[in-house]
Design an enzyme around this catalytic site. Structure first.
Site, PDB file in Angstrom:
ATOM      1  N   ARG A  36       0.823  -1.221   0.000  1.00  9.07           N
ATOM      2  CA  ARG A  36       0.000   0.000   0.000  1.00  9.07           C
ATOM      3  C   ARG A  36       0.857   1.270   0.000  1.00  9.07           C
ATOM      4  O   ARG A  36       0.444   2.293  -0.536  1.00  9.07           O
ATOM      5  CB  ARG A  36      -0.967  -0.006   1.186  1.00  9.07           C
ATOM      6  CG  ARG A  36      -2.181  -0.891   0.928  1.00  9.07           C
ATOM      7  CD  ARG A  36      -3.103  -0.902   2.124  1.00  9.07           C
ATOM      8  NE  ARG A  36      -4.386  -1.524   1.782  1.00  9.07           N
ATOM      9  CZ  ARG A  36      -5.321  -1.820   2.663  1.00  9.07           C
ATOM     10  NH1 ARG A  36      -5.121  -1.574   3.955  1.00  9.07           N
ATOM     11  NH2 ARG A  36      -6.458  -2.359   2.282  1.00  9.07           N
ATOM     12  N   LYS A 197     -18.413 -18.010   3.460  1.00  8.66           N
ATOM     13  CA  LYS A 197     -19.840 -17.905   3.715  1.00  8.66           C
ATOM     14  C   LYS A 197     -20.642 -17.261   2.594  1.00  8.66           C
ATOM     15  O   LYS A 197     -20.257 -16.221   2.068  1.00  8.66           O
ATOM     16  CB  LYS A 197     -20.068 -17.095   4.990  1.00  8.66           C
ATOM     17  CG  LYS A 197     -19.617 -17.819   6.227  1.00  8.66           C
ATOM     18  CD  LYS A 197     -19.975 -17.020   7.452  1.00  8.66           C
ATOM     19  CE  LYS A 197     -19.702 -17.830   8.707  1.00  8.66           C
ATOM     20  NZ  LYS A 197     -19.957 -17.031   9.903  1.00  8.66           N
TER      21      LYS A 197
HETATM   22  C1  3PG Z   1      -8.506  -1.745   5.034  1.00  8.44           C
HETATM   23  O1  3PG Z   1      -7.471  -2.075   5.616  1.00  8.44           O
HETATM   24  O2  3PG Z   1      -9.282  -2.556   4.510  1.00  8.44           O
HETATM   25  C2  3PG Z   1      -8.800  -0.284   4.899  1.00  8.44           C
HETATM   26  O3  3PG Z   1      -7.706   0.465   5.315  1.00  8.44           O
HETATM   27  C3  3PG Z   1     -10.049   0.083   5.665  1.00  8.44           C
HETATM   28  O4  3PG Z   1      -9.876  -0.176   7.020  1.00  8.44           O
HETATM   29  P1  3PG Z   1     -11.155  -0.320   7.950  1.00  8.44           P
HETATM   30  O5  3PG Z   1     -11.819  -1.628   7.545  1.00  8.44           O
HETATM   31  O6  3PG Z   1     -10.654  -0.331   9.362  1.00  8.44           O
HETATM   32  O7  3PG Z   1     -12.071   0.843   7.661  1.00  8.44           O
END
Ligand code: 3PG
Ligand code: MG
Length: 396
Positions: A36, A197
């Site tokens: 990322r 699921k």
């Molecule tokens: C992820 O890691 O999927 C995104 O950064 C979103 O994070 P979150 O599910 O805590 O909103």
């Protein structure tokens, strides 16, 4: 659907608030998968090259509105400096005096990282006041966090309405890849949906049967479909109470001309354990004490054949218990087939979701896919046909 990009903005000498998703895995202070971070580099570099000053807004984990030192973004500064090849300054809050001063004093060539937006409970409430505090820090807002775009938060949604807004390079790439897979794709289109699921992927299946030509169902959820067809699955993971729903999906798929591909043979064991004794059986011969842990070789051949006849593939979810050897065989074989077809220019392949990307990386197929999304939840919601608030807020 239209949004501005960095190319539409005059960036010179502008402070550009960039919402990024650097929610990366960290173990003992070390980033274990920097994907990322690497994927936001083009945006940061393009802003710097145009004379702009990038100010990064991001969340990290789920601190629930409390300042939690182990979720401080400060620990990512070294990894960001390495990735950007630029100095990264840090502000211990994403709003307020310290952040304002840091933003004012930022020099060309430097990047400013603001502390975890989720240290403020207002963030996840899409609070306009918090958004206004953030907007104070910049002249332009750029959202490069597709993978957080399913959240309507102050830093992803409200703020986009307060400043001139655009999509960053990663956001653009994600949207273009998904558009080419599900928006206006080259047909036939095949979707692979796997995972445990049916209940968590109902909306997904419902949307896909109207959009794709072939739907390959794998993993635990395939068992629920076998149950729906009156086939006994022994001790397998299956949502027996979802059988009627699965039947309904099958008949709606038949109605809309979507070909459903279910396993015709199965890999069965008595325990959910790596390298436990197992056998390959026809899908309708699972013994009472057996557990289906993967799709068998005939199923893989049918899936490969479906891929060969397709022009576009969109993949979310593994076909078997891929985390346990050797129950990763079907997932790996199908992934390598998709990779080979992509390499030879016959297939556009797009995949997303945390487990899926881990499985495709493990198989060695990922780098040949046309596009691997950085998104988990956001990828799924897009495939479900939902509007992502962070994307909608950019629309002009
Ligand atoms: C992820 O890691 O999927 C995104 O950064 C979103 O994070 P979150 O599910 O805590 O909103
Ligand atoms: Mg998530």
């Amino acid at each position: 659907m239209g949004w501005k990009t960095l190319d539409d903005m005059d960036l010179n000498d502008k402070r550009v608030l960039v919402r990024v998703d650097i929610n990366v895995p960290v173990v003992d202070g070390m980033v274990t998968d920097a994907t990322r971070i690497e994927r936001i580099v083009p945006t940061v570099r393009d802003i710097l090259a145009a004379g702009g000053k990038p100010i990064l807004l991001a969340h990290f984990g789920r601190p629930g509105g409390e300042r939690r030192e182990n979720l401080s973004l400060k620990q990512l500064v070294p990894a960001l400096e390495t990735a950007f090849g630029a100095e990264v300054l840090f502000s211990a809050d994403c709003v307020g005096q310290e952040a304002e001063l840091a933003a004012q004093e930022l020099q060309p060539g430097q990047v400013l990282l603001l502390e975890n937006t989720r240290f403020h409970s207002a963030e996840t409430k899409n609070d306009p006041n918090l958004a206004a505090g953030m907007a104070q820090l910049g002249d332009i807002y750029c959202n490069d966090a597709f993978s957080a775009a399913h959240r309507a938060h102050s830093s992803t949604e409200a703020i986009a309405r307060l400043l001139p807004a655009c999509a960053g390079r990663l956001m653009q790439a994600e949207l273009e890849a998904l558009q080419s897979a599900l928006g206006n794709p080259k047909r036939p289109v095949t979707a692979v949906v796997g995972g445990a699921k049916v209940s968590t992927k109902l909306e997904l299946l419902g949307n896909l049967i109207n959009k794709v030509d072939n739907l390959v169902i794998g993993g635990g959820m395939a068992n629920t479909f076998l149950v729906a067809k009156g086939i006994s699955v022994g001790k397998s993971l299956a949502e027996r109470d979802m059988a009627d729903t699965a039947s309904d999906i099958l008949s709606r798929a038949a109605h809309s001309g979507c070909n459903i591909v279910l396993p015709s043979d199965i890999v069965v064991a008595e325990k959910f354990e790596a390298n436990t004794p197992h056998q390959i059986l026809p899908a309708d011969e699972c013994p009472e004490n057996g557990m289906i842990l993967d799709a068998g070789p005939d199923s893989v051949a049918a899936i490969s054949d479906t891929f060969s006849q397709s022009k576009t593939l969109i993949w979310n979810g593994p076909l078997g218990a891929f985390e346990l050897e050797p129950f990763d065989v079907a997932t790996n074989a199908a992934a390598l087939k998709a990779a080979a077809l992509t390499r030879s220019g016959q297939l556009i392949s797009v995949a997303g979701g945390g487990d899926t990307v881990a499985a495709l990386n493990a198989s060695g197929a990922a780098h040949d896919f046309t596009y691997i999304s950085t998104a988990g939840g956001a990828f799924l919601e897009w495939m479900e046909g939902k509007t992502l608030p962070g994307v909608a807020a950019l629309e002009t």
